[in-house]
Design an enzyme around this catalytic site. Structure first.
Site, PDB file in Angstrom:
ATOM      1  N   SER A  51       0.817  -1.224   0.000  1.00 38.67           N
ATOM      2  CA  SER A  51       0.000   0.000   0.000  1.00 38.67           C
ATOM      3  C   SER A  51       0.846   1.267   0.000  1.00 38.67           C
ATOM      4  O   SER A  51       0.309   2.373   0.095  1.00 38.67           O
ATOM      5  CB  SER A  51      -0.904   0.026   1.238  1.00 38.67           C
ATOM      6  N   ARG A  53      13.847   7.517   3.002  1.00 42.52           N
ATOM      7  CA  ARG A  53      14.742   8.583   3.503  1.00 42.52           C
ATOM      8  C   ARG A  53      14.099   9.953   3.395  1.00 42.52           C
ATOM      9  O   ARG A  53      13.256  10.185   2.545  1.00 42.52           O
ATOM     10  CB  ARG A  53      16.018   8.633   2.640  1.00 42.52           C
ATOM     11  N   ARG A  98      18.508   3.390 -14.031  1.00 40.62           N
ATOM     12  CA  ARG A  98      19.027   4.766 -14.057  1.00 40.62           C
ATOM     13  C   ARG A  98      20.237   4.878 -14.977  1.00 40.62           C
ATOM     14  O   ARG A  98      20.352   5.818 -15.774  1.00 40.62           O
ATOM     15  CB  ARG A  98      19.435   5.189 -12.644  1.00 40.62           C
ATOM     16  N   MET A 111      11.124   3.235  -9.028  1.00 38.30           N
ATOM     17  CA  MET A 111      11.383   1.987  -8.301  1.00 38.30           C
ATOM     18  C   MET A 111      10.306   0.954  -8.603  1.00 38.30           C
ATOM     19  O   MET A 111      10.603  -0.238  -8.725  1.00 38.30           O
ATOM     20  CB  MET A 111      11.483   2.254  -6.794  1.00 38.30           C
ATOM     21  N   ASP A 165      19.252   0.817 -10.050  1.00 40.28           N
ATOM     22  CA  ASP A 165      20.573   1.348 -10.424  1.00 40.28           C
ATOM     23  C   ASP A 165      20.873   1.079 -11.908  1.00 40.28           C
ATOM     24  O   ASP A 165      21.496   1.900 -12.583  1.00 40.28           O
ATOM     25  CB  ASP A 165      21.659   0.725  -9.536  1.00 40.28           C
ATOM     26  N   HIS A 194      23.896  -1.382  -2.867  1.00 39.28           N
ATOM     27  CA  HIS A 194      22.926  -0.333  -3.193  1.00 39.28           C
ATOM     28  C   HIS A 194      23.004   0.812  -2.183  1.00 39.28           C
ATOM     29  O   HIS A 194      22.105   1.022  -1.364  1.00 39.28           O
ATOM     30  CB  HIS A 194      21.502  -0.918  -3.248  1.00 39.28           C
ATOM     31  N   ILE A 219      13.439  -4.918  -1.445  1.00 44.32           N
ATOM     32  CA  ILE A 219      13.609  -3.542  -1.933  1.00 44.32           C
ATOM     33  C   ILE A 219      13.944  -2.613  -0.757  1.00 44.32           C
ATOM     34  O   ILE A 219      14.698  -1.649  -0.900  1.00 44.32           O
ATOM     35  CB  ILE A 219      12.310  -3.068  -2.635  1.00 44.32           C
ATOM     36  N   SER A 220      13.386  -2.911   0.430  1.00 44.79           N
ATOM     37  CA  SER A 220      13.526  -2.023   1.596  1.00 44.79           C
ATOM     38  C   SER A 220      14.991  -1.731   1.903  1.00 44.79           C
ATOM     39  O   SER A 220      15.836  -2.632   1.859  1.00 44.79           O
ATOM     40  CB  SER A 220      12.907  -2.680   2.834  1.00 44.79           C
TER      41      SER A 220
HETATM   42  P1  NAD Z   1       6.315   4.278   1.944  1.00 44.33           P
HETATM   43  O1  NAD Z   1       6.406   4.784   3.338  1.00 44.33           O
HETATM   44  O2  NAD Z   1       5.598   5.093   0.945  1.00 44.33           O
HETATM   45  O3  NAD Z   1       5.660   2.836   1.936  1.00 44.33           O
HETATM   46  C1  NAD Z   1       6.071   1.834   2.785  1.00 44.33           C
HETATM   47  C2  NAD Z   1       4.916   0.909   3.063  1.00 44.33           C
HETATM   48  O4  NAD Z   1       5.378  -0.067   3.987  1.00 44.33           O
HETATM   49  C3  NAD Z   1       3.698   1.609   3.717  1.00 44.33           C
HETATM   50  O5  NAD Z   1       2.512   1.266   3.042  1.00 44.33           O
HETATM   51  C4  NAD Z   1       3.700   1.077   5.135  1.00 44.33           C
HETATM   52  O6  NAD Z   1       2.398   0.954   5.704  1.00 44.33           O
HETATM   53  C5  NAD Z   1       4.342  -0.290   4.905  1.00 44.33           C
HETATM   54  N1  NAD Z   1       4.866  -0.853   6.139  1.00 44.33           N
HETATM   55  C6  NAD Z   1       5.510  -0.228   7.158  1.00 44.33           C
HETATM   56  N2  NAD Z   1       5.793  -1.106   8.132  1.00 44.33           N
HETATM   57  C7  NAD Z   1       5.329  -2.306   7.703  1.00 44.33           C
HETATM   58  C8  NAD Z   1       5.324  -3.601   8.255  1.00 44.33           C
HETATM   59  N3  NAD Z   1       5.822  -3.840   9.470  1.00 44.33           N
HETATM   60  N4  NAD Z   1       4.775  -4.600   7.545  1.00 44.33           N
HETATM   61  C9  NAD Z   1       4.262  -4.355   6.312  1.00 44.33           C
HETATM   62  N5  NAD Z   1       4.230  -3.160   5.743  1.00 44.33           N
HETATM   63  C10 NAD Z   1       4.758  -2.149   6.429  1.00 44.33           C
HETATM   64  O7  NAD Z   1       7.828   4.000   1.459  1.00 44.33           O
HETATM   65  P2  NAD Z   1       8.322   3.721  -0.036  1.00 44.33           P
HETATM   66  O8  NAD Z   1       8.649   4.994  -0.700  1.00 44.33           O
HETATM   67  O9  NAD Z   1       7.383   2.775  -0.698  1.00 44.33           O
HETATM   68  O10 NAD Z   1       9.732   2.991   0.263  1.00 44.33           O
HETATM   69  C11 NAD Z   1       9.770   1.738   0.867  1.00 44.33           C
HETATM   70  C12 NAD Z   1      11.196   1.285   1.072  1.00 44.33           C
HETATM   71  O11 NAD Z   1      11.842   1.056  -0.189  1.00 44.33           O
HETATM   72  C13 NAD Z   1      12.091   2.286   1.804  1.00 44.33           C
HETATM   73  O12 NAD Z   1      12.851   1.600   2.744  1.00 44.33           O
HETATM   74  C14 NAD Z   1      12.975   2.852   0.709  1.00 44.33           C
HETATM   75  O13 NAD Z   1      14.210   3.308   1.190  1.00 44.33           O
HETATM   76  C15 NAD Z   1      13.145   1.651  -0.170  1.00 44.33           C
HETATM   77  N6  NAD Z   1      13.581   1.904  -1.555  1.00 44.33           N
HETATM   78  C16 NAD Z   1      14.470   1.051  -2.096  1.00 44.33           C
HETATM   79  C17 NAD Z   1      14.881   1.210  -3.404  1.00 44.33           C
HETATM   80  C18 NAD Z   1      15.849   0.251  -4.022  1.00 44.33           C
HETATM   81  O14 NAD Z   1      16.384   0.551  -5.088  1.00 44.33           O
HETATM   82  N7  NAD Z   1      16.088  -0.911  -3.451  1.00 44.33           N
HETATM   83  C19 NAD Z   1      14.379   2.286  -4.159  1.00 44.33           C
HETATM   84  C20 NAD Z   1      13.471   3.147  -3.570  1.00 44.33           C
HETATM   85  C21 NAD Z   1      13.067   2.956  -2.249  1.00 44.33           C
HETATM   86  C1  LMR Z   2      17.000   4.837  -4.342  1.00 45.61           C
HETATM   87  O1  LMR Z   2      18.093   4.511  -4.796  1.00 45.61           O
HETATM   88  O2  LMR Z   2      16.256   5.642  -4.913  1.00 45.61           O
HETATM   89  C2  LMR Z   2      16.506   4.219  -3.061  1.00 45.61           C
HETATM   90  O3  LMR Z   2      17.507   3.450  -2.461  1.00 45.61           O
HETATM   91  C3  LMR Z   2      15.889   5.194  -2.128  1.00 45.61           C
HETATM   92  C4  LMR Z   2      16.863   6.145  -1.508  1.00 45.61           C
HETATM   93  O4  LMR Z   2      16.781   6.333  -0.292  1.00 45.61           O
HETATM   94  O5  LMR Z   2      17.690   6.715  -2.218  1.00 45.61           O
END
Ligand code: NAD
Ligand code: LMR
Length: 337
Positions: free
Chosen positions: A31, A103, A175, A250, A172, A199, A139-140
């Site tokens: 969500s 972040r 991009r 993403m 990555d 990453h 992804i997190s």
């Molecule tokens: P967001 O806050 O918009 O969404 C996160 C979701 O996780 C929310 O819906 C929240 O309710 C849910 N959540 C929180 N705790 C939870 C739990 N215990 N169990 C299940 N769901 C839970 O954040 P976002 O922008 O979607 O980013 C999510 C993560 O992805 C961040 O950690 C971000 O840094 C990471 N990210 C990684 C990459 C990558 O390249 N790997 C790229 C972008 C973002």
């Molecule tokens: C990204 O590369 O966009 C993600 O890892 C989110 C971030 O915190 O930069």
């Protein structure tokens, strides 16, 4: 021609498969900022017949109601709260995890460790108990720590299979492809740059010397381009000014990664993705390189290939940060109850 052929193979695969059992994909954090557009993209895949959305947010049944009105064939189900995670991941083929906080300007990915690693670990524990054969993509952030933490939890459950656990670094690559296409006036969908390492900042190592098609840059342009790729996440965090990090790009990258996993499970040959996985390619116990994916996960690690002197220096600079991120994650996983 090739892509048309590939499309036929995928569609045929989907048809054959759907007459037995379709693929189930679970999005944990479905969500969120990434989770919603990722689920939107996955709802359009003919390879997926069951799309399971897990989150703790109360909006989740609404997200699922919304998605379920799309006239594609997959069924979408809603699972809210840890008590319902078992149902969410039961019999799943692929789990993709974008659960956790993003972040804000001024933060590093490692600053997310305290909040996000336990979120990932809670989810991984249930996956290990209920669906240890699923292919799992994290992804997190911080990805560099989350993957080793997850591995330790699965080891404690005696179900760890390094071929099935992936840190998603696809953004990555996406991009790098785009930035190079912009600079060289190329069709972005024709560009493919391997990105190795991890990453976060200096651990992101684009191998521009191995780009297809081959590209050449003056040294100062290469330095700037590499820096831009390494800092592209921060570029988005700053532009969003406190409202989160990359979500749409993403979701696009996450859908690419998830679809690759599905294609591989369905038996399509030659599915290759760069991913942060357990590795013996360098001294780093986890490291991203291109890997061949098959029905049961990683079949072959292609390693790094030949690096230019510039890339060798990037690798040297990446290893200490990688080692410390990995140790921090693994220690957390070992102590996690
Ligand atoms: P967001 O806050 O918009 O969404 C996160 C979701 O996780 C929310 O819906 C929240 O309710 C849910 N959540 C929180 N705790 C939870 C739990 N215990 N169990 C299940 N769901 C839970 O954040 P976002 O922008 O979607 O980013 C999510 C993560 O992805 C961040 O950690 C971000 O840094 C990471 N990210 C990684 C990459 C990558 O390249 N790997 C790229 C972008 C973002
Ligand atoms: C990204 O590369 O966009 C993600 O890892 C989110 C971030 O915190 O930069």
């Amino acid at each position: 021609m090739f892509s048309k052929l590939l499309k036929n193979v995928i569609n045929q695969g989907a048809r054959q498969y759907s007459s037995k059992k379709g693929l189930k994909v679970t999005v944990c954090g479905g969500s969120g900022g990434i989770g919603q557009p990722l689920s939107l993209l996955l709802k359009q895949s003919p390879l997926i017949t069951d799309l399971s959305i897990y989150d703790i947010a109360p909006v989740t049944p609404g997200v699922v109601a919304d998605l379920s009105h799309m006239d594609t064939n997959s069924n979408v189900t809603s699972h809210v709260g840890l008590d319902n995670l078992k149902d969410a991941v039961a019999d799943t083929d692929v789990v993709i995890i974008p659960a956790g906080i993003p972040r804000k300007p001024g933060m590093t990915r490692d600053d997310l460790f305290n909040t996000n690693i336990s979120i990932v670990c809670d989810i991984i524990k249930v996956i290990g108990q209920v669906s240890p054969h699923a292919l799992v993509g994290i992804i997190s952030n911080p990805v560099n720590s989350a993957v080793p933490a997850a591995a330790e939890i699965l080891k404690k459950l005696n179900v760890y299979d390094p071929k099935r656990l992936f840190g998603v670094t696809t953004l990555d690559i996406v991009r790098s492809n785009r930035f190079i296409a912009e600079l060289k006036g190329l069709n972005a969908t024709d560009v493919n740059v391997p990105v190795i390492g991890g990453h976060s900042g200096p651990t992101i190592i684009p191998l521009i010397s191995q780009c297809t098609p081959q590209v050449k840059f003056d040294h100062d342009v290469l330095v700037k381009l590499t820096k831009r790729i390494q800092e592209a996440g921060t570029e988005v965090v700053q532009a969003k000014a406190g409202a989160g990090s990359a979500t749409l790009s993403m979701a696009f990258a996450g859908a690419k990664f998830t679809t690759s996993m599905c294609r591989a499970i369905l038996g399509e040959p030659n599915v290759v993705e760069c991913s942060f996985v357990e590795s013996t390619v360098t001294d780093s116990p986890y490291f991203s390189t291109p890997v061949l994916i098959g029905k049961n996960g990683i079949e072959k690690n292609f390693g790094m290939g030949n690096l230019s002197d510039f890339e060798k220096d990037l690798l040297k600079a990446a290893l200490p940060e990688l080692a410390s991120n990995i140790k921090k994650g693994a220690d957390f996983g070992k102590n996690y109850k």
